[in-house]
Scaffold this motif. Structure first.
Motif, PDB file in Angstrom:
ATOM      1  N   ARG A 110       0.831  -1.209   0.000  1.00  0.00           N
ATOM      2  CA  ARG A 110       0.000   0.000   0.000  1.00  0.00           C
ATOM      3  C   ARG A 110       0.866   1.259   0.000  1.00  0.00           C
ATOM      4  O   ARG A 110       0.551   2.245  -0.678  1.00  0.00           O
ATOM      5  CB  ARG A 110      -0.943  -0.018   1.206  1.00  0.00           C
ATOM      6  CG  ARG A 110      -2.039  -1.069   1.115  1.00  0.00           C
ATOM      7  CD  ARG A 110      -3.101  -0.849   2.174  1.00  0.00           C
ATOM      8  NE  ARG A 110      -2.601  -1.090   3.523  1.00  0.00           N
ATOM      9  CZ  ARG A 110      -2.670  -2.258   4.151  1.00  0.00           C
ATOM     10  NH1 ARG A 110      -3.220  -3.304   3.534  1.00  0.00           N
ATOM     11  NH2 ARG A 110      -2.217  -2.394   5.376  1.00  0.00           N
ATOM     12  N   CYS A 111       1.959   1.227   0.763  1.00  0.00           N
ATOM     13  CA  CYS A 111       2.878   2.373   0.759  1.00  0.00           C
ATOM     14  C   CYS A 111       3.461   2.595  -0.630  1.00  0.00           C
ATOM     15  O   CYS A 111       3.626   3.740  -1.077  1.00  0.00           O
ATOM     16  CB  CYS A 111       4.004   2.147   1.766  1.00  0.00           C
ATOM     17  SG  CYS A 111       3.496   2.242   3.496  1.00  0.00           S
ATOM     18  N   ARG A 112       3.768   1.506  -1.312  1.00  0.00           N
ATOM     19  CA  ARG A 112       4.341   1.607  -2.659  1.00  0.00           C
ATOM     20  C   ARG A 112       3.330   2.226  -3.624  1.00  0.00           C
ATOM     21  O   ARG A 112       3.684   3.064  -4.460  1.00  0.00           O
ATOM     22  CB  ARG A 112       4.771   0.212  -3.130  1.00  0.00           C
ATOM     23  CG  ARG A 112       5.469   0.193  -4.462  1.00  0.00           C
ATOM     24  CD  ARG A 112       6.364  -1.031  -4.594  1.00  0.00           C
ATOM     25  NE  ARG A 112       5.685  -2.296  -4.406  1.00  0.00           N
ATOM     26  CZ  ARG A 112       5.913  -3.132  -3.382  1.00  0.00           C
ATOM     27  NH1 ARG A 112       6.789  -2.831  -2.443  1.00  0.00           N
ATOM     28  NH2 ARG A 112       5.269  -4.277  -3.296  1.00  0.00           N
ATOM     29  N   GLN A 113       2.084   1.827  -3.512  1.00  0.00           N
ATOM     30  CA  GLN A 113       1.046   2.403  -4.374  1.00  0.00           C
ATOM     31  C   GLN A 113       0.904   3.901  -4.124  1.00  0.00           C
ATOM     32  O   GLN A 113       0.794   4.695  -5.073  1.00  0.00           O
ATOM     33  CB  GLN A 113      -0.283   1.682  -4.123  1.00  0.00           C
ATOM     34  CG  GLN A 113      -0.289   0.246  -4.604  1.00  0.00           C
ATOM     35  CD  GLN A 113      -1.424  -0.567  -4.003  1.00  0.00           C
ATOM     36  OE1 GLN A 113      -2.038  -0.168  -3.006  1.00  0.00           O
ATOM     37  NE2 GLN A 113      -1.712  -1.709  -4.595  1.00  0.00           N
ATOM     38  N   TRP A 114       0.912   4.293  -2.857  1.00  0.00           N
ATOM     39  CA  TRP A 114       0.851   5.720  -2.528  1.00  0.00           C
ATOM     40  C   TRP A 114       2.053   6.456  -3.112  1.00  0.00           C
ATOM     41  O   TRP A 114       1.910   7.530  -3.715  1.00  0.00           O
ATOM     42  CB  TRP A 114       0.825   5.898  -1.004  1.00  0.00           C
ATOM     43  CG  TRP A 114       1.145   7.300  -0.584  1.00  0.00           C
ATOM     44  CD1 TRP A 114       0.316   8.376  -0.617  1.00  0.00           C
ATOM     45  CD2 TRP A 114       2.410   7.781  -0.095  1.00  0.00           C
ATOM     46  NE1 TRP A 114       0.973   9.507  -0.172  1.00  0.00           N
ATOM     47  CE2 TRP A 114       2.255   9.171   0.147  1.00  0.00           C
ATOM     48  CE3 TRP A 114       3.637   7.184   0.162  1.00  0.00           C
ATOM     49  CZ2 TRP A 114       3.304   9.954   0.640  1.00  0.00           C
ATOM     50  CZ3 TRP A 114       4.672   7.961   0.641  1.00  0.00           C
ATOM     51  CH2 TRP A 114       4.503   9.328   0.879  1.00  0.00           C
ATOM     52  N   TYR A 115       3.231   5.877  -2.964  1.00  0.00           N
ATOM     53  CA  TYR A 115       4.469   6.512  -3.412  1.00  0.00           C
ATOM     54  C   TYR A 115       4.476   6.694  -4.930  1.00  0.00           C
ATOM     55  O   TYR A 115       4.869   7.746  -5.448  1.00  0.00           O
ATOM     56  CB  TYR A 115       5.653   5.649  -2.974  1.00  0.00           C
ATOM     57  CG  TYR A 115       6.971   6.367  -2.913  1.00  0.00           C
ATOM     58  CD1 TYR A 115       7.228   7.290  -1.907  1.00  0.00           C
ATOM     59  CD2 TYR A 115       7.966   6.111  -3.848  1.00  0.00           C
ATOM     60  CE1 TYR A 115       8.450   7.940  -1.829  1.00  0.00           C
ATOM     61  CE2 TYR A 115       9.191   6.758  -3.778  1.00  0.00           C
ATOM     62  CZ  TYR A 115       9.425   7.673  -2.764  1.00  0.00           C
ATOM     63  OH  TYR A 115      10.635   8.315  -2.698  1.00  0.00           O
ATOM     64  N   LEU A 116       4.035   5.682  -5.653  1.00  0.00           N
ATOM     65  CA  LEU A 116       4.005   5.758  -7.110  1.00  0.00           C
ATOM     66  C   LEU A 116       3.011   6.810  -7.584  1.00  0.00           C
ATOM     67  O   LEU A 116       3.288   7.567  -8.523  1.00  0.00           O
ATOM     68  CB  LEU A 116       3.650   4.391  -7.700  1.00  0.00           C
ATOM     69  CG  LEU A 116       4.707   3.293  -7.529  1.00  0.00           C
ATOM     70  CD1 LEU A 116       4.140   1.936  -7.926  1.00  0.00           C
ATOM     71  CD2 LEU A 116       5.956   3.605  -8.351  1.00  0.00           C
ATOM     72  N   CYS A 117       1.862   6.875  -6.939  1.00  0.00           N
ATOM     73  CA  CYS A 117       0.859   7.863  -7.331  1.00  0.00           C
ATOM     74  C   CYS A 117       1.331   9.273  -6.990  1.00  0.00           C
ATOM     75  O   CYS A 117       1.142  10.209  -7.781  1.00  0.00           O
ATOM     76  CB  CYS A 117      -0.464   7.559  -6.634  1.00  0.00           C
ATOM     77  SG  CYS A 117      -1.861   8.531  -7.244  1.00  0.00           S
ATOM     78  N   ARG A 118       1.955   9.423  -5.847  1.00  0.00           N
ATOM     79  CA  ARG A 118       2.384  10.744  -5.373  1.00  0.00           C
ATOM     80  C   ARG A 118       3.583  11.281  -6.145  1.00  0.00           C
ATOM     81  O   ARG A 118       3.656  12.486  -6.427  1.00  0.00           O
ATOM     82  CB  ARG A 118       2.734  10.646  -3.883  1.00  0.00           C
ATOM     83  CG  ARG A 118       3.350  11.898  -3.266  1.00  0.00           C
ATOM     84  CD  ARG A 118       2.377  13.054  -3.249  1.00  0.00           C
ATOM     85  NE  ARG A 118       2.926  14.221  -2.584  1.00  0.00           N
ATOM     86  CZ  ARG A 118       3.797  15.068  -3.134  1.00  0.00           C
ATOM     87  NH1 ARG A 118       4.222  14.851  -4.368  1.00  0.00           N
ATOM     88  NH2 ARG A 118       4.225  16.118  -2.463  1.00  0.00           N
ATOM     89  N   ASN A 119       4.512  10.409  -6.520  1.00  0.00           N
ATOM     90  CA  ASN A 119       5.771  10.882  -7.090  1.00  0.00           C
ATOM     91  C   ASN A 119       5.998  10.515  -8.552  1.00  0.00           C
ATOM     92  O   ASN A 119       6.535  11.320  -9.316  1.00  0.00           O
ATOM     93  CB  ASN A 119       6.946  10.346  -6.260  1.00  0.00           C
ATOM     94  CG  ASN A 119       7.017  10.996  -4.893  1.00  0.00           C
ATOM     95  OD1 ASN A 119       7.037  12.210  -4.777  1.00  0.00           O
ATOM     96  ND2 ASN A 119       7.043  10.186  -3.844  1.00  0.00           N
TER      97      ASN A 119
END
Length: 277
Positions: A233-242
């Protein structure tokens, strides 16, 4: 029944258009909107759809939309997604208890507030360089003019199609179970530079420095490599954010540098220069 206008009927039934890139765009947006309104089967599918939205709209999605959406991937104490992401997901996938009618309404509202303005911006960006084509057979009084938008690459620019493929690969690698180790983080950096065209990431960091910092960060391997649910889930957030904002900027940069290259019915590029309108 009101009388029909033969000219209007001809346009509605046409398969070839003098300005096919312009005719292609609303069809593409309609397909993306249909996918959104139907809901998605996974969080990864939402990210992949957001990437496609960027390339199909020529990079005109405002960066703030990706930043806002990224927050939806961060869980709270009771749910693994925000309300908007929950509405994007189908009833079997989301963890929030949303009535189907409410989820439908949220998706329609997002389409109206985000996609509709982006479509207009994309069309204005496209129209200034859209080619106008007159077929040789039409000059002789026989056959169709122009090209079939359904058989053309994105905005009739094969380079955008190539960039789309690069971005799909760069997004799929970390989503598909995560990367293997820190060495693969460096390899993924190669994909990222091409997929972003060197544009800065969502936090303003150039892709080279972004990969360096990820590689050296003690949590870098957890963020990109660990396949446990929390880190996924953190990876999904990171990819969407950055990453997605950089993809979007890369598309916008390329769209301004490349030109139309129409494809014939047998798939070969014509290699001709259109009349620019």
């Amino acid at each position: 029944m009101p009388p029909t206008d033969p000219a209007t009927d001809d346009v509605a039934d046409a398969t070839h258009y003098r300005r096919p890139a312009e005719a292609q765009l609303p069809r593409t947006i309609r397909t993306l909107r249909t996918q959104l309104l139907a809901g998605f089967h996974s969080r990864d599918a939402v990210l992949q759809w957001l990437q496609e939205l960027a390339v199909r709209t020529l990079g005109e999605v405002p960066t703030r939309q990706y930043v806002r959406f990224a927050a939806e991937f961060r869980p709270d104490s009771e749910h693994t997604e925000g309300v908007l992401l929950a509405a994007f997901l189908d009833s079997e996938t989301r963890t929030r208890d949303l009535e189907p009618s409410v989820a439908d309404c949220v998706r329609r509202q997002w389409a109206a507030e985000v996609i509709a303005p982006v479509q207009a911006d994309s069309f204005r960006s496209l129209r200034k360089d859209a080619g106008e084509y007159v077929g040789e057979t039409e000059r002789d009084g026989d056959g169709d003019a122009g090209h079939d938008p359904a058989k053309q690459s994105i905005a009739m620019r094969p380079a955008l199609e190539e960039l789309h493929a690069f971005q799909e690969v760069a997004l799929h690698r970390p989503l598909n179970g995560g990367l293997d180790d820190r060495r693969e983080i460096l390899d993924w950096g190669d994909d990222l530079v091409v997929a972003t065209r060197g544009e800065p990431l969502g936090d303003g960091t150039p892709p080279g420095a972004f990969i360096r910092d990820l590689h050296n960060d003690p949590c870098g391997d957890l963020l990109l490599c660990d396949d446990r649910p929390h880190w996924r889930r953190c990876r999904q957030w990171y990819l969407c954010r950055n990453v997605l904002p950089a993809f979007n900027r890369g598309v916008r940069d390329l769209a301004r540098r490349t030109a139309e290259e129409p494809t014939t019915s047998d798939g070969d590029a014509l290699g001709e220069t259109p009349e620019w309108g």
